[in-house]
Scaffold this active site. Structure first.
Site, PDB file in Angstrom:
ATOM      1  N   LYS A 171       0.670  -1.258   0.444  1.00  0.00           N
ATOM      2  CA  LYS A 171      -0.088   0.106  -0.045  1.00  0.00           C
ATOM      3  C   LYS A 171       1.134   0.959   0.047  1.00  0.00           C
ATOM      4  CE  LYS A 171      -4.443  -1.325   0.588  1.00  0.00           C
ATOM      5  NZ  LYS A 171      -4.627  -2.148   0.940  1.00  0.00           N
ATOM      6  N   LYS A 217      -3.938  -9.971  -7.800  1.00  0.00           N
ATOM      7  CA  LYS A 217      -5.516 -10.411  -6.648  1.00  0.00           C
ATOM      8  C   LYS A 217      -6.402  -9.387  -7.344  1.00  0.00           C
ATOM      9  CE  LYS A 217      -6.521  -7.769  -2.566  1.00  0.00           C
ATOM     10  NZ  LYS A 217      -6.774  -8.237  -0.842  1.00  0.00           N
ATOM     11  N   LYS A 231     -11.243  -4.650  -4.183  1.00  0.00           N
ATOM     12  CA  LYS A 231     -11.987  -3.500  -4.268  1.00  0.00           C
ATOM     13  C   LYS A 231     -11.460  -2.379  -4.742  1.00  0.00           C
ATOM     14  CE  LYS A 231     -13.471  -4.399  -0.092  1.00  0.00           C
ATOM     15  NZ  LYS A 231     -12.010  -4.820   0.561  1.00  0.00           N
TER      16      LYS A 231
HETATM   17  P1  TYM Z   1     -10.501  -6.282   3.111  1.00  0.00           P
HETATM   18  O1  TYM Z   1     -11.328  -5.600   3.011  1.00  0.00           O
HETATM   19  O2  TYM Z   1      -8.892  -5.999   2.052  1.00  0.00           O
HETATM   20  O3  TYM Z   1     -10.868  -8.358   2.886  1.00  0.00           O
HETATM   21  C1  TYM Z   1     -12.042  -8.608   3.061  1.00  0.00           C
HETATM   22  C2  TYM Z   1     -11.761 -10.496   3.226  1.00  0.00           C
HETATM   23  O4  TYM Z   1     -11.870 -10.927   1.565  1.00  0.00           O
HETATM   24  C3  TYM Z   1     -10.590 -11.359   1.608  1.00  0.00           C
HETATM   25  N1  TYM Z   1     -10.459 -11.292   0.298  1.00  0.00           N
HETATM   26  C4  TYM Z   1     -10.315 -12.394  -1.011  1.00  0.00           C
HETATM   27  N2  TYM Z   1      -9.725 -13.318  -0.974  1.00  0.00           N
HETATM   28  C5  TYM Z   1      -9.686 -13.540  -2.079  1.00  0.00           C
HETATM   29  N3  TYM Z   1      -9.819 -13.724  -3.282  1.00  0.00           N
HETATM   30  C6  TYM Z   1      -9.499 -11.836  -3.527  1.00  0.00           C
HETATM   31  N4  TYM Z   1      -9.192 -11.618  -4.152  1.00  0.00           N
HETATM   32  C7  TYM Z   1      -9.928 -11.290  -2.109  1.00  0.00           C
HETATM   33  N5  TYM Z   1     -10.265  -9.791  -1.678  1.00  0.00           N
HETATM   34  C8  TYM Z   1     -10.171  -9.782  -0.398  1.00  0.00           C
HETATM   35  C9  TYM Z   1      -9.586 -10.725   2.418  1.00  0.00           C
HETATM   36  O5  TYM Z   1      -8.848 -11.672   2.828  1.00  0.00           O
HETATM   37  C10 TYM Z   1     -10.574 -10.652   3.850  1.00  0.00           C
HETATM   38  O6  TYM Z   1     -10.695 -11.814   4.839  1.00  0.00           O
HETATM   39  N6  TYM Z   1      -7.343  -5.831   6.873  1.00  0.00           N
HETATM   40  C11 TYM Z   1      -8.583  -6.782   6.724  1.00  0.00           C
HETATM   41  C12 TYM Z   1      -9.976  -6.022   7.141  1.00  0.00           C
HETATM   42  C13 TYM Z   1     -10.085  -6.430   8.552  1.00  0.00           C
HETATM   43  C14 TYM Z   1     -10.037  -7.641   9.845  1.00  0.00           C
HETATM   44  C15 TYM Z   1     -10.298  -7.019  10.524  1.00  0.00           C
HETATM   45  C16 TYM Z   1      -9.979  -9.115   8.729  1.00  0.00           C
HETATM   46  C17 TYM Z   1     -10.015  -5.308  10.140  1.00  0.00           C
HETATM   47  N7  TYM Z   1      -9.979  -5.945  10.791  1.00  0.00           N
HETATM   48  C18 TYM Z   1     -10.727  -8.331  11.616  1.00  0.00           C
HETATM   49  C19 TYM Z   1     -10.305 -10.131  10.077  1.00  0.00           C
HETATM   50  C20 TYM Z   1     -10.693  -9.634  11.675  1.00  0.00           C
HETATM   51  C21 TYM Z   1      -8.510  -6.215   4.962  1.00  0.00           C
HETATM   52  O7  TYM Z   1      -8.730  -4.873   4.927  1.00  0.00           O
HETATM   53  O8  TYM Z   1      -9.869  -7.121   4.579  1.00  0.00           O
END
Ligand code: TYM
Length: 337
Positions: free
Chosen positions: A117, A199, A202
């Site tokens: 990032k 990947k 979003k």
């Molecule tokens: P984030 O918002 O980037 O993604 C949310 C969840 O989706 C999964 N994910 C994917 N899995 C497979 N293929 C992809 N292309 C893909 N893109 C996203 C991510 O692995 C994630 O599980 N930091 C975290 C959010 C968060 C969180 C937490 C998660 C904040 N606090 C506490 C668990 C526990 C995040 O940015 O995920």
């Protein structure tokens, strides 16, 4: 008020930093639903995390509510799961600060997501981006969960959370339960359709490489027909992540949507080319997402219902979170109010 239950606990969250994608669904939400009988589940919209990258305020607000509607549309029944907005439960920010003081500079510097990032947002490498994993550790540890279901890219953060919790417990006794990441076997890393080595995200590869949960069927079909595969033409539907990343990604998506194994998919398309395979993957995705899109669209029109869900969710979550925070404040030596 939240009931005390003997059930195991599960928690996860997603940042409303962009519209939810097929990756968010297959890597995360799909594995959250259908567990409410077994686990006491907490799922939230990680809006505090979203602002580590500059957001348009109106978009952030819309996406946070839309994400809640999508959680419900994906099968997370608010009666059985605690659904809440992270910024509504002030204990996250408070424990986040405490855990900043127990997270090492070297550890935070090694996080892949921070490195990634900061290279993409060179003009805004802010403190929040750096300490993001301590806030995420707070999100998790406040609820003392047994399991944290995430996609592959978040595994490193859950592991760091484990390290921080162990350090804290080592000083103060058993305050935190050590959480385990749960990464699904299929779908943990869905790649961009136009660049299968990156990947599906979003906030990136807009309009081409990603599919969002709200995309119309014709958009989904078009994206799959244009998906990058490989240069071979016959008998080409084979799984090989290294040599054939494009088709392997499509096979992963097809497998996750239909439940078919890779061997079954190879047999189904034996002797056929990508021209036959790609629209089939598109159709499977259209059918998987159709009920979610329709239900989320309906729920978005019922703001009063969504408000009721997130208010009740914050109340239940806050009750659990406060218990942990109070214990932490006492352990570190803060005077009780
Ligand atoms: P984030 O918002 O980037 O993604 C949310 C969840 O989706 C999964 N994910 C994917 N899995 C497979 N293929 C992809 N292309 C893909 N893109 C996203 C991510 O692995 C994630 O599980 N930091 C975290 C959010 C968060 C969180 C937490 C998660 C904040 N606090 C506490 C668990 C526990 C995040 O940015 O995920």
């Amino acid at each position: 008020m939240a009931e005390e239950t003997a059930k195991k606990r599960m928690l996860s969250g997603i940042k409303p930093s962009g519209d939810l994608t097929l990756g968010s669904y297959l890597g995360a939400i799909k594995n959250w639903s259908a567990r409410a009988e077994e686990y006491d589940c907490f799922y939230f919209m990680a809006d505090l995390h979203a602002i580590t990258v500059r957001q348009n305020p109106a978009d952030l607000r819309r996406r946070t509510l839309e994400q809640l509607a999508q959680y419900i549309a994906c099968g997370l029944d608010p009666e059985k799961n605690t659904l809440f907005i992270q910024s509504h439960v002030h204990q996250h920010a408070e424990l986040g600060w405490v855990l900043d003081c127990y997270s090492m500079f070297g550890e935070l510097s090694r996080m892949t997501q921070f490195k990634d990032k900061s290279s993409k947002n060179a003009d805004n490498i802010n403190g929040g981006l750096f300490t993001y994993p301590s806030l995420m550790a707070a999100d998790i540890l406040l609820y003392q969960p047994d399991l944290v279901p995430v996609g592959e890219d978040q595994k490193q953060h859950v592991e760091l959370c484990h390290t921080i919790a162990r350090r804290f417990n080592g000083i103060y006794g058993d305050v935190f339960k050590l959480p385990e990441p749960f990464v699904p076997k299929v779908g943990a890393r869905i790649m961009s359709l136009t660049n299968p080595t990156a990947k599906m995200s979003k906030s990136e590869n807009e309009d081409t490489g990603r599919i969002t949960l709200m995309d119309a069927p014709e958009v989904i079909m078009r994206q799959f027909k244009r998906a990058i595969t490989d240069s071979d033409t016959e008998n080409c539907v084979h799984y090989d992540r290294e040599k054939k990343p494009g088709v392997s990604n499509l096979m992963t998506i097809y497998s996750a949507c239909t439940g078919k194994s890779f061997a079954e998919i190879e047999a189904e398309f034996a002797g056929q080319g990508y021209g036959a395979f790609k629209p089939k993957v598109g159709e499977a995705v259209v059918e998987t997402l159709r009920p979610i899109r329709e239900e989320a669209t309906r729920l978005m029109k019922d703001k009063a219902y969504l408000e009721n869900v997130y208010r009740q969710g914050a109340e239940k979550a806050g009750y659990v979170a406060e218990k942990t925070l109070r214990k932490v404040y006492k352990k570190v030596g803060f005077v009780a109010r």
